[in-house]
Every structure is written in structure tokens, then in C-alpha cells.
Design a protein around this motif. Structure first.
Motif, short mmCIF file in Angstrom:
data_model
loop_
_atom_site.label_atom_id
_atom_site.label_comp_id
_atom_site.label_asym_id
_atom_site.label_seq_id
_atom_site.Cartn_x
_atom_site.Cartn_y
_atom_site.Cartn_z
N GLY A 151 0.84 -1.20 0.00
CA GLY A 151 0.00 0.00 0.00
C GLY A 151 0.87 1.24 0.00
N ASP A 152 1.09 1.80 1.20
CA ASP A 152 1.87 3.03 1.30
C ASP A 152 3.36 2.77 1.52
OD1 ASP A 152 1.33 1.81 3.67
OD2 ASP A 152 0.86 3.65 4.78
N ARG A 153 3.80 1.56 1.38
CA ARG A 153 5.17 1.18 1.68
C ARG A 153 5.47 -0.03 0.82
NH1 ARG A 153 6.87 0.73 8.04
NH2 ARG A 153 9.08 1.01 7.72
N ALA A 154 6.76 -0.35 0.63
CA ALA A 154 7.08 -1.51 -0.20
C ALA A 154 8.41 -2.12 0.23
CB ALA A 154 7.15 -1.10 -1.67
N LEU A 155 8.58 -3.38 -0.08
CA LEU A 155 9.86 -4.06 0.14
C LEU A 155 10.43 -4.48 -1.21
CD1 LEU A 155 9.13 -6.44 3.19
CD2 LEU A 155 10.58 -4.39 3.18
N SER A 156 11.68 -4.06 -1.50
CA SER A 156 12.33 -4.52 -2.73
C SER A 156 13.17 -5.75 -2.43
CB SER A 156 13.26 -3.45 -3.30
OG SER A 156 12.69 -2.21 -3.20
N VAL A 157 13.21 -6.63 -3.41
CA VAL A 157 13.86 -7.93 -3.21
C VAL A 157 15.25 -7.95 -3.86
CG1 VAL A 157 13.68 -10.40 -3.73
CG2 VAL A 157 11.60 -9.07 -3.24
N LEU A 158 16.24 -8.38 -3.06
CA LEU A 158 17.59 -8.61 -3.56
C LEU A 158 17.89 -10.09 -3.39
CD1 LEU A 158 19.89 -6.03 -1.70
CD2 LEU A 158 19.26 -5.99 -4.10
N GLU A 159 18.31 -10.75 -4.42
CA GLU A 159 18.73 -12.15 -4.22
C GLU A 159 20.10 -12.14 -3.57
OE1 GLU A 159 18.37 -14.35 -7.88
OE2 GLU A 159 16.17 -14.28 -7.80
N THR A 160 20.23 -12.86 -2.46
CA THR A 160 21.49 -12.85 -1.71
C THR A 160 21.94 -14.28 -1.39
OG1 THR A 160 20.20 -12.59 0.34
CG2 THR A 160 21.09 -10.58 -0.66
N PRO A 161 22.31 -15.02 -2.43
CA PRO A 161 22.75 -16.40 -2.19
C PRO A 161 24.08 -16.44 -1.44
CG PRO A 161 23.22 -15.76 -4.45
CD PRO A 161 22.44 -14.62 -3.84
N GLY A 162 24.40 -17.61 -0.93
CA GLY A 162 25.65 -17.79 -0.17
C GLY A 162 25.38 -18.69 1.02
N HIS A 163 24.63 -18.14 2.00
CA HIS A 163 24.19 -18.96 3.15
C HIS A 163 23.26 -20.07 2.66
CE1 HIS A 163 22.73 -19.77 7.24
NE2 HIS A 163 21.50 -19.70 6.76
N ALA A 164 22.34 -19.67 1.78
CA ALA A 164 21.47 -20.62 1.08
C ALA A 164 21.29 -20.07 -0.33
CB ALA A 164 20.11 -20.74 1.77
N SER A 165 21.09 -20.95 -1.29
CA SER A 165 21.06 -20.47 -2.68
C SER A 165 19.82 -19.64 -2.97
CB SER A 165 21.12 -21.65 -3.65
OG SER A 165 19.94 -22.41 -3.51
N HIS A 166 18.77 -19.81 -2.14
CA HIS A 166 17.51 -19.12 -2.43
C HIS A 166 17.26 -17.97 -1.45
CE1 HIS A 166 16.62 -21.81 0.86
NE2 HIS A 166 15.62 -21.02 1.15
N GLN A 167 18.29 -17.51 -0.75
CA GLN A 167 18.06 -16.45 0.25
C GLN A 167 17.81 -15.10 -0.44
OE1 GLN A 167 19.91 -15.66 4.49
NE2 GLN A 167 21.33 -15.03 2.91
N VAL A 168 16.93 -14.31 0.16
CA VAL A 168 16.72 -12.94 -0.32
C VAL A 168 16.94 -11.94 0.81
CG1 VAL A 168 15.06 -13.57 -2.13
CG2 VAL A 168 14.22 -12.97 0.16
N GLY A 169 17.38 -10.74 0.42
CA GLY A 169 17.39 -9.59 1.32
C GLY A 169 16.23 -8.70 0.92
#
Ligand code: ZN
Length: 342
Positions: free
Chosen positions: A147-165
Motif C-alpha cells: 500500500g503506502d510502503r514496499a519491500l524490494s527484493v535482492l537475491e542474496t545467495p551464499g548462506h542458502a542459494s535461495h536467500q533474499v534480502g
């Protein structure tokens, strides 16, 4: 100890109190037109998270979204349980993790191999499937709209291949999952988290640099809470991962024995613990999340995989080179031999 506390503008941390311990695992609630819970924690934390949400004023029909940074059970084991308690919440996870939330059987068997059946039950409780129709996948560059706010996704593999920030549009705060490792605020020690089977040093370092570049205010660690000195902690996390990698690589020259390698890593960890906290190591506190043996296993696997990959590349090069390197061969420009695979 506080059950909930302010972690940023419109961000409340909820202590998930995994197996009764404070300040080890945190979830976060972002206040927005469509509120989102970041991380559920294990199923054993479902009560603590539900009570935390009640305290913040989120009723059972009021939670719009749940997102997890990755599917390890200390982060996402409670998704099924909380999805049932908060029936309006859409669930967000990296596409490679989605099917394991809908059907956790493979995830459970691989976790049991690492922890043992009994410890797994004690730590993580009963993991129930999340409804597949409510699971939505996220990937690099995606945005979860609140709505009035959002989260952007960064793929951050390393610890796990599918991890996101996840980057918060209001505050510039970044949810890191386990990309940097484990930093428990009461002892202020930063420890890498390098579990098998996917841990990868180069990917992990690259992911930390990408998180660092995006974090404008604080890093919000899953273990545990906000960390304001972004540059220092990111640099330290990189240094520690590389150092632990070197300890294990050196050890592998002499032995394959995991207990022996874990002992060497433990010695390095104890030295760092003293440097960070001024206290002798309290291993138990960190071992709940990622035991030194698990970290050793992840790094051993990384180096073996890398050695295999390099051997394959070398063999490939030997196979292709004789034809390619023929002097005066088919149309080879002068000097082409120096521009090959190596
Ligand atoms: Zn974790």
C-alpha cells in the motif's frame, strides 16, 4: 527482556524466543496499509509471534503478508502454523523455496540429517504445510507492495542459494536473513553461518557487498535485531567468512576428519569471540543456531565442490586445447592461444 521493541520507523521487532531463549531469533512487523511479517521463526515460536502481533495490535484478520528470507526452519518452519492463524496473509518466498513451504517433507528430511530427528523436533516443532494457493514467489528486482510502503527484493545467495534480502522503502533499512551470519546483541559477537549443503564463500561475500550498498540506515538481522554500523559489520562479516574459509582450506590439506576440522574452527571462533566481547566463548548460545560442526561441514563441502569444479575445468581445457592450440591451425589469429579458457 522485551518481547517486542522498536527497530526502526514503523518497524517492530518481535522476539521469537526460539526454544525459550531471548535475543536469538527475531521476526519483524512492518507497519503499513498492508502490514507484513518478516520471518515467522520455527513452529515452536508461533505462540511468541502471535502474542507479539497481538501486542502490536495486529488481529488475526489484520495481517496482509508474510515474507521469509529463506526456508531454513528457524526462519520459516512456522509459516504453515501462522498461515492458519492469519488467514488473510499472502506468503512470499523465493521461487526456489516455494515448493518446500507447500510440502516440507524434503526439507524436514535434510534438516533431520543435520540435526538428528530428536533435536530437530525439540528446536523446530511440528512443521505443517502452508496452503500452496497463498504462496507467491519473489526474485531479484521484485517489489512486495504494502500500500503506502514496499519491500524490494535482492537475491542474496551464499548462506542458502535461495536467500533474499529485503529493502524497506520508508527507512532504507535492509532485512538480511543470515547473509552476514549471527550477531547476538547481548554478547556482540559476529559469527559466520556456513551450513551445508549450499554455503558458498564467493556468493556470500558478493551478497554482503550488495546488501551493504543498499542499506541506508540499519541492517535488520534475523539473529538478532537491528545493527546500525552497516559498513563495519559488513566488512567484519566478509573478513570472518574468508578467515573461516582459510582455516578449513588449510585444515583440509592435512585431514578429512570433520571433528578435527571443527576443533580448528572452534579455536578461531573462540579467538574472535574474545576479540568482540572481551569474554571467553559461550558456545551453547550460538550452537543452537549454527553449531561449529555444521559450519565446518558447510565449508568442507564448499571446498570439495570447488576442487571438483576446478578439476573438471582443467580436464575440459586439456581436452580442448590440443586442437585449439595447433600453431597455424584453422584460422587461428596470432596470439589466440593466450586468450583461451585459462
Ligand atoms: Zn537462521
Amino acid at each position: 527482556m522485551q518481547d517486542t521493541f522498536r527497530a526502526g520507523d514503523g518497524i517492530t521487532a518481535i522476539d521469537k524466543k526460539m526454544i525459550g531463549r531471548y535475543q536469538v531469533t527475531s521476526a519483524y512487523l512492518l507497519d503499513a496499509a498492508e502490514p507484513i511479517l518478516v520471518e515467522t521463526g520455527p513452529a515452536t515460536s508461533a505462540e511468541a509471534v502471535t502474542r507479539g502481533l497481538e501486542r502490536i495490535g495486529v488481529a488475526s484478520d489484520g495481517l496482509a503478508h508474510i515474507v521469509v528470507t529463506h526456508i531454513h526452519l528457524d526462519h520459516a518452519g512456522g509459516v504453515g502454523t501462522l498461515a492458519a492463524r492469519f488467514p488473510n496473509a499472502t506468503i512470499w518466498v523465493h521461487e526456489r523455496g516455494a515448493r518446500h513451504l507447500a510440502d516440507p517433507s524434503r526439507l524436514l528430511s535434510s534438516t533431520a540429517r543435520v540435526y538428528g530427528e530428536e533435536r530437530m523436533r525439540e528446536f523446530f516443532g511440528d512443521v505443517i504445510p502452508a496452503p500452496a494457493a497463498r504462496i507467491h514467489v519473489i526474485a531479484e528486482g521484485d517489489t512486495v507492495q504494502l500500500g503506502d510502503r514496499a519491500l524490494s527484493v535482492l537475491e542474496t545467495p551464499g548462506h542458502a542459494s535461495h536467500q533474499v534480502g529485503l529493502v524497506d522503502s520508508w527507512t532504507g533499512a535492509v532485512f538480511t536473513g543470515d547473509a552476514l551470519g549471527v550477531h547476538l546483541p547481548d554478547v556482540k559477537v559476529l559469527r559466520p553461518a556456513t551450513p551445508p549443503p549450499e554455503f558458498d564463500i564467493e556468493l556470500a561475500v558478493d551478497s554482503i557487498e550488495r546488501l551493504r550498498a543498499r542499506a541506508q540506515t540499519v541492517l535488520l538481522l534475523s539473529h538478532f535485531g537491528p545493527v546500525p554500523d552497516v559498513d563495519r559489520v559488513c566488512a567484519l562479516a566478509v573478513e570472518r567468512i574468508r578467515r573461516w574459509g582459510e582455516v578449513v582450506r588449510e585444515a583440509l590439506r592435512a585431514t578429512d576428519d570433520i571433528d578435527e576440522i571443527a576443533r580448528l574452527l572452534e579455536r578461531e571462533g573462540a579467538r574472535e569471540y574474545l576479540a568482540d566481547s572481551g569474554q571467553p566463548i559461550d558456545l551453547e548460545k550460538y550452537d543452537v543456531l549454527s553449531s561449529i560442526k555444521m559450519n565446518a561441514a558447510g565449508l568442507i563441502r564448499y571446498w570439495k565442490r570447488r576442487a571438483e569444479r576446478e578439476t573438471e575445468e582443467l580436464l575440459h581445457e586439456i581436452e580442448v586445447r590440443p586442437a585449439d592450440a595447433q600453431p597455424g591451425g584453422l584460422g587461428d589469429p596470432p596470439g589466440a592461444a593466450t586468450g583461451g579458457v585459462a
